[in-house]
Motif scaffolding. Structure first.
Motif, short mmCIF file in Angstrom:
data_model
loop_
_atom_site.label_atom_id
_atom_site.label_comp_id
_atom_site.label_asym_id
_atom_site.label_seq_id
_atom_site.Cartn_x
_atom_site.Cartn_y
_atom_site.Cartn_z
N LEU A 30 0.86 -1.18 0.00
CA LEU A 30 0.00 0.00 0.00
C LEU A 30 0.89 1.23 0.00
N MET A 31 0.61 2.18 -0.88
CA MET A 31 1.38 3.43 -0.94
C MET A 31 0.57 4.55 -0.29
N VAL A 32 1.23 5.32 0.56
CA VAL A 32 0.62 6.49 1.19
C VAL A 32 1.39 7.73 0.76
N ASP A 33 0.72 8.55 -0.02
CA ASP A 33 1.24 9.82 -0.54
C ASP A 33 2.31 9.62 -1.61
N LEU A 34 2.37 10.61 -2.48
CA LEU A 34 3.32 10.60 -3.59
C LEU A 34 3.60 12.05 -3.95
N GLY A 35 4.57 12.65 -3.25
CA GLY A 35 4.76 14.08 -3.36
C GLY A 35 6.10 14.50 -3.95
N VAL A 36 6.29 15.80 -4.01
CA VAL A 36 7.51 16.38 -4.55
C VAL A 36 8.16 17.25 -3.48
N ALA A 58 8.89 -2.07 -9.83
CA ALA A 58 9.23 -3.45 -10.19
C ALA A 58 8.26 -4.44 -9.57
N ARG A 59 7.45 -3.98 -8.60
CA ARG A 59 6.49 -4.85 -7.91
C ARG A 59 5.08 -4.31 -8.04
N ARG A 60 4.82 -3.54 -9.08
CA ARG A 60 3.54 -2.84 -9.16
C ARG A 60 2.35 -3.78 -9.27
N ASP A 61 2.54 -5.02 -9.68
CA ASP A 61 1.43 -5.97 -9.70
C ASP A 61 0.95 -6.27 -8.29
N ASP A 62 1.79 -6.02 -7.29
CA ASP A 62 1.42 -6.24 -5.89
C ASP A 62 1.04 -4.94 -5.18
N LEU A 63 1.00 -3.83 -5.91
CA LEU A 63 0.63 -2.53 -5.34
C LEU A 63 -0.89 -2.39 -5.40
N VAL A 64 -1.54 -2.39 -4.25
CA VAL A 64 -3.02 -2.42 -4.23
C VAL A 64 -3.63 -1.03 -4.37
N GLY A 65 -2.86 0.02 -4.11
CA GLY A 65 -3.43 1.36 -4.25
C GLY A 65 -2.57 2.42 -3.62
N LEU A 66 -2.92 3.67 -3.93
CA LEU A 66 -2.27 4.86 -3.39
C LEU A 66 -3.31 5.69 -2.66
N ALA A 78 3.62 14.60 -7.06
CA ALA A 78 4.31 13.71 -8.01
C ALA A 78 3.37 12.77 -8.74
N VAL A 79 2.11 12.74 -8.35
CA VAL A 79 1.19 11.77 -8.96
C VAL A 79 1.11 11.91 -10.48
N PRO A 80 0.94 13.12 -11.03
CA PRO A 80 0.85 13.20 -12.50
C PRO A 80 2.12 12.73 -13.21
N TYR A 81 3.26 12.83 -12.54
CA TYR A 81 4.52 12.46 -13.17
C TYR A 81 4.83 10.96 -13.03
N GLU A 87 0.41 2.79 -12.18
CA GLU A 87 -0.91 2.39 -12.69
C GLU A 87 -1.74 1.66 -11.62
N CYS A 88 -1.93 2.33 -10.48
CA CYS A 88 -2.73 1.77 -9.40
C CYS A 88 -3.92 2.68 -9.10
N PRO A 89 -4.96 2.18 -8.44
CA PRO A 89 -6.07 3.06 -8.04
C PRO A 89 -5.62 4.07 -7.00
N VAL A 90 -6.27 5.25 -7.01
CA VAL A 90 -5.89 6.35 -6.13
C VAL A 90 -7.11 6.74 -5.29
N PHE A 91 -6.88 7.04 -4.01
CA PHE A 91 -7.95 7.39 -3.09
C PHE A 91 -7.57 8.67 -2.35
N ALA A 92 -8.55 9.57 -2.18
CA ALA A 92 -8.28 10.85 -1.53
C ALA A 92 -9.59 11.42 -1.00
N GLY A 93 -9.48 12.37 -0.07
CA GLY A 93 -10.64 13.11 0.39
C GLY A 93 -11.13 14.05 -0.70
#
Length: 368
Positions: A30-36, A58-66, A78-81, A87-93
């Motif tokens: 699980l990824m939390v945040d993706l910033g610059v 390299a392990r994105r098949d096991d990445l369930v979301g951001l 950094a998300v747009p870049y 290529e994972c689903p993204v969740f935010a308020g």
């Protein structure tokens, strides 16, 4: 690693900005945040710095979301870049989602990125992770902590936060949920420690609004105020302080207009009159206008830098005018900020900072 819970920070730990945290359990991540973060004098000609996602790519098949905790650039910029590499689903308020949706539109990714908006307190599952978003106050509205529940235990990832009893825009911190999580048991807290060496308590945004209103009453010429664009409560405070002093507020800088659009889309800024474009505000008498400008950190391409160098096409400041820096100095930006302040002073502009008047409170908690 089926029975262990891992935390792997690829950015944002031991540094300010560029947040990217990974949590691993049962073979999933699980990824939390993706910033610059932003370039400084040590990195000539570099504007933006991003974390290296190669390990999780390299392990994105096991990445369930951001999951995005809030709308600051160091948490979602950094998300747009980098999203095309994940290529994972993204969740935010709702507010962070609105800000991110605009960025994705500008990058031509709107139709590709699966973006889901999550309400405060809502629970949802991604792979082996049972997730709960807890509302907190910060210097941008709709900020969240993320409670990550797994069979190995619960981790509370705070994002950026403080306890503001009167944040003016958005709700107060959900202390009841925090207490409940504490009673249920938290294995680890991954927390914001930005102001850990600052004594006392962080002030409230409501106090800043009152102080700005009083300051504006003392000034007679043009007023320019620089602040972080994502600090919607501060933008509202400046606008209402202007209104209380029979002045009109104008936004100067693209990022301010983008944030204003996102804020109004989710119901913020309801009590604020429409902002003037800078070319319209330029026709007002000197004592009837307040310019809200980007560039509080001395960014060379921001509006305030152009104004300080007399290069802005519509806004000019000179003797009798005042520029208010309603923000703190982010470590590393001192030279850039002082350069802008010196340029303004050479033009006869009075410069007011948080050392001179009470015009800023941090979005991070102090030690007490």
């Amino acid at each position: 690693m089926s029975g262990s819970l891992y935390f792997l920070p690829l950015g944002g730990v031991g540094e300010i900005g560029m947040n990217l945290g990974l949590y691993g359990y049962a073979g999933k991540w699980l990824m939390v945040d993706l910033g610059v973060s932003f370039g400084d004098d040590s990195m000539p000609m570099i504007d933006v710095v991003m974390p290296d996602p190669a390990w999780i790519e390299a392990r994105r098949d096991d990445l369930v979301g951001l999951v995005i905790t809030h709308a600051h650039e160091d948490h979602l910029g950094a998300v747009p870049y980098l999203w095309p590499r994940l290529e994972c689903p993204v969740f935010a308020g709702p507010f962070a989602g609105a800000v991110l949706a605009n960025k994705l539109h500008e990058a031509g990714l709107s139709s590709r990125v699966p973006l889901t908006l999550v309400a405060p307190g809502e629970r949802f599952s991604l792979g082996p992770f049972d997730l709960e978003m807890v509302g907190l106050t910060h210097s941008t509205p709709d900020s969240r902590a993320l409670a990550i529940h797994t069979p190995a235990g619960t981790v509370l990832h705070t994002g950026d936060w403080k306890f503001d009893p009167d944040p003016l825009v958005g709700g107060v911190s959900d202390k009841d949920s925090l207490r409940r999580l504490g009673k249920e048991g938290v294995l680890a807290l991954v927390g914001d420690s930005t102001n850990v060496f600052s004594k006392g308590e962080a002030g409230s945004e409501a106090e800043v609004r009152a102080s700005l209103t009083g300051l504006f009453a003392e000034l007679s010429g043009r007023i320019a105020v620089s602040c972080f664009a994502t600090n919607v409560a501060r933008v509202e405070s400046i606008a209402l302080a202007a209104l209380a002093n029979d002045r009109s507020a104008s936004l100067v800088g693209r990022s301010l207009w983008r944030i204003e659009k996102a804020a109004r889309a989710v119901g913020f800024l309801d009590g604020v009159p429409p902002f003037l474009k800078d070319h319209d505000a330029a026709h007002l008498p000197e004592d009837k206008v307040v310019y809200i400008c980007t560039g509080s950190q001395g960014e060379p391409r921001a509006a305030l830098a152009h104004i300080a160098q007399a290069e802005h096409p519509h806004v000019s400041l000179g003797p009798g005018d005042t520029c208010v820096f309603s923000s703190r100095i982010i470590p590393g930006n001192e030279k850039s900020i002082f350069r802008i302040q010196n340029l303004l002073a050479k033009r006869g502009v009075a410069v007011v900072t948080e050392k001179d008047r009470f015009i800023h409170v941090s979005g991070h908690p102090a030690r007490e």
